[in-house]
Design a protein around this motif. Structure first.
Motif, PDB file in Angstrom:
ATOM      1  N   GLU A 164       0.831  -1.207   0.000  1.00  0.00           N
ATOM      2  CA  GLU A 164       0.000   0.000   0.000  1.00  0.00           C
ATOM      3  C   GLU A 164       0.867   1.260   0.000  1.00  0.00           C
ATOM      4  O   GLU A 164       0.531   2.259  -0.647  1.00  0.00           O
ATOM      5  CB  GLU A 164      -0.937  -0.006   1.206  1.00  0.00           C
ATOM      6  N   ASN A 168       0.689   3.701  -3.290  1.00  0.00           N
ATOM      7  CA  ASN A 168       0.234   5.083  -3.115  1.00  0.00           C
ATOM      8  C   ASN A 168       1.301   6.087  -3.529  1.00  0.00           C
ATOM      9  O   ASN A 168       0.996   7.116  -4.141  1.00  0.00           O
ATOM     10  CB  ASN A 168      -0.192   5.315  -1.666  1.00  0.00           C
ATOM     11  N   GLN A 171       1.413   6.181  -7.335  1.00  0.00           N
ATOM     12  CA  GLN A 171       0.245   6.784  -7.962  1.00  0.00           C
ATOM     13  C   GLN A 171       0.160   8.289  -7.723  1.00  0.00           C
ATOM     14  O   GLN A 171      -0.399   9.019  -8.542  1.00  0.00           O
ATOM     15  CB  GLN A 171      -1.026   6.101  -7.455  1.00  0.00           C
ATOM     16  N   LYS A 172       0.725   8.754  -6.608  1.00  0.00           N
ATOM     17  CA  LYS A 172       0.520  10.153  -6.221  1.00  0.00           C
ATOM     18  C   LYS A 172       1.697  11.072  -6.493  1.00  0.00           C
ATOM     19  O   LYS A 172       1.517  12.283  -6.592  1.00  0.00           O
ATOM     20  CB  LYS A 172       0.166  10.214  -4.724  1.00  0.00           C
ATOM     21  N   THR A 257       0.199   8.139   2.125  1.00  0.00           N
ATOM     22  CA  THR A 257      -0.228   6.740   2.140  1.00  0.00           C
ATOM     23  C   THR A 257      -1.280   6.539   3.225  1.00  0.00           C
ATOM     24  O   THR A 257      -1.496   7.423   4.059  1.00  0.00           O
ATOM     25  CB  THR A 257       0.967   5.790   2.406  1.00  0.00           C
ATOM     26  N   SER A 389      -7.927   7.618   4.380  1.00  0.00           N
ATOM     27  CA  SER A 389      -7.189   6.981   3.287  1.00  0.00           C
ATOM     28  C   SER A 389      -7.082   5.464   3.398  1.00  0.00           C
ATOM     29  O   SER A 389      -6.610   4.820   2.468  1.00  0.00           O
ATOM     30  CB  SER A 389      -5.780   7.587   3.186  1.00  0.00           C
TER      31      SER A 389
END
Length: 484
Positions: A164, A168, A171-172, A257, A389
């Motif tokens: 995770e 994250n 992706q961010k 995250t 989140s």
């Protein structure tokens, strides 16, 4: 085979945790085994396997329930660790391991199988030292009980904390200024390979104690992020700098995250040290297991997410112990409540309203006033909480023990009741209850304040409740008409 032919009984502790849930499914595929689970709350065991396993409620701190769980057991899996959840976690880990080992010996258990972490004492973090000490305690009496101590580093699978974090970040953030520890070497391993080693250890023809280090190729955290980005079809750049302290690094992970501060701190401390294999026992003793590459593990985890097939998540067994509001006697009226009642007609059936309630949060959001929930989530993150989140495991399904944003599912009575326990930072304890009756939804926010500050908090947020909770109840009912 028939049940009568299942001669060996195995016990799984930590059975509602990330590895425990998945291992239980694996073991049920082995026809020569009976599977027993030791859990705090039997309601957290998946309904789909409830009739296939034996369930014993209790903990490793309750010697009576522990003895009952181990009665007639051949092999016991020890999958318990605190991850620094409390200040005295090291002592709790120590007592738990000692209790478990002694109870296994007393019950005549043949073998303990323990999953710990890679690393050496000289450079290990405080958390990793505790896990090393746990392994040493469990294997302290080789003349009385066998112990197989599997040691893994970064575990990659859908819902794992490490995956995770990496997912994250990829992706961010197209570019990242990172601390020097991203260059530390480790040997990640896919969760399916971890389960294969655990499962294979039950029948492994070996006597005495054994330490087995498991992992795939040697990589740095920087290389893992870059390779994961490639699997996702992205290109990411990391620029290590010497000025980010472990504490700042932890806040950096918290910001981007789903991981809360305490878990982020433990992971950062662990990543500062190299965690590579110290022996080749895995290759020697488990030649049939060929660990997949890091990229293959990432691809498999992404497939499970895309296909809505996530069995377990890192947050399944984290946070304070969640309890039911029914556990509290309230003769003095100490519990404060916000009640919203929305009537519905026969066209909006009870089961559909219940299913609509079970779909709140995560990517589905919190409806018209979602921005208020998001602000509360950001504030929670800033003070070390989970925030929003964490999301949810599946988009339409909940089970007891699931994390749902900053809530934990405490109780589900299909078609009737859904109870969420607040795991955001609060000056007290909170619950959100959906009581679905034949002709109306009764939604109640319960709050047990801690002192004057708790009461002040409640009355300060009441105006926000007027908007957010009223809209939540009405939208749950209105959305039920859209269900097929």
């Amino acid at each position: 085979m028939t049940d009568q032919m299942k001669t060996k009984t195995v016990l799984v502790t930590g059975a509602t945790g990330y590895i425990g849930r998945r291992l239980t499914h694996r073991l049920l595929e082995t026809s020569s085994l009976k599977v027993r689970l030791l859990v705090r709350n039997k309601n957290k065991v998946q309904v789909s396997i409830g009739d296939l396993v034996e369930i014993q409620e209790g903990t490793t701190f309750d010697k009576k329930s522990l003895a009952a769980a181990l009665d007639g057991v051949d092999t016991a899996f020890y999958l318990i660790h605190s991850m620094g959840a409390t200040e005295d976690y090291q002592n709790l880990d120590r007592v738990s391991a000692e209790n478990f080992r002694d109870a296994c010996i007393a019950a005549g258990v043949r073998r303990i199988i323990y999953l710990g972490g890679l690393g050496v004492k000289e450079s290990a973090s405080k958390h990793l030292l505790s896990r090393i000490e746990t392994g040493e305690i469990l294997s302290a009496h080789p003349d009385r009980i066998e112990t197989i101590w599997l040691r893994a580093g970064v575990i990659i699978g859908s819902g794992s904390a490490s995956f995770e974090i990496i997912r994250n970040l990829c992706q961010k953030l197209p570019a990242m200024i990172t601390p020097r520890w991203v260059r530390s070497r480790t040997q990640p391993i896919g969760v399916e390979d971890v389960l294969s080693y655990l499962q294979g250890s039950v029948e492994l023809p070996h006597q005495g104690n054994l330490m087995v280090d498991i992992g795939s190729e040697e990589l740095s955290f920087k290389e893992m992020v870059q390779q994961a980005a490639e699997v996702m079809g992205l290109k990411r750049h990391l620029f290590p700098v010497p000025v980010l302290s472990p504490r700042l690094s932890s806040y950096w992970l918290v910001l981007f995250t789903p991981i809360p501060f305490k878990l982020a701190s433990a992971l950062v401390e662990g990543l500062k040290s190299e965690t590579v294999l110290q022996n080749d026992n895995a290759a020697k003793l488990y030649p049939e297991i060929q660990p997949c590459s890091f990229k293959q593990a990432v691809a498999g985890a992404l497939r499970e997410l895309e296909q809505n097939q996530v069995i377990s998540r890192w947050c399944d067994s984290t946070g304070q112990q969640a309890c039911d509001i029914k556990d509290f006697d309230d003769p003095a009226g100490a519990i404060l409540r916000d009640v919203r009642i929305v009537a519905f007609n026969n066209g909006e059936r009870q089961k559909d309203v219940f299913q609509s309630a079970c779909a709140v949060g995560g990517t589905n959001g919190w409806f018209k006033y979602n921005f208020l929930w998001q602000i509360r989530g950001i504030l929670d993150k800033l003070v070390g909480g989970y925030g929003l989140s964490r999301g949810r495991r599946l988009s339409q399904e909940l089970r007891v023990g699931d994390a749902l944003d900053f809530w934990k599912v405490v109780d589900i009575k299909p078609g009737k009741r859904l109870l969420l326990y607040a795991q955001m930072k609060l000056p007290g304890q909170g619950w959100l209850e959906f009581d679905v009756q034949p002709d109306q939804l009764v939604q109640t926010a319960h709050f047990l304040p801690r002192g004057l500050l708790g009461r002040l908090y409640w009355y300060l947020v009441l105006p926000l409740h007027h908007f957010a909770l009223n809209d939540l109840a009405r939208t749950v009912v209105s959305n039920s008409t859209k269900l097929e």
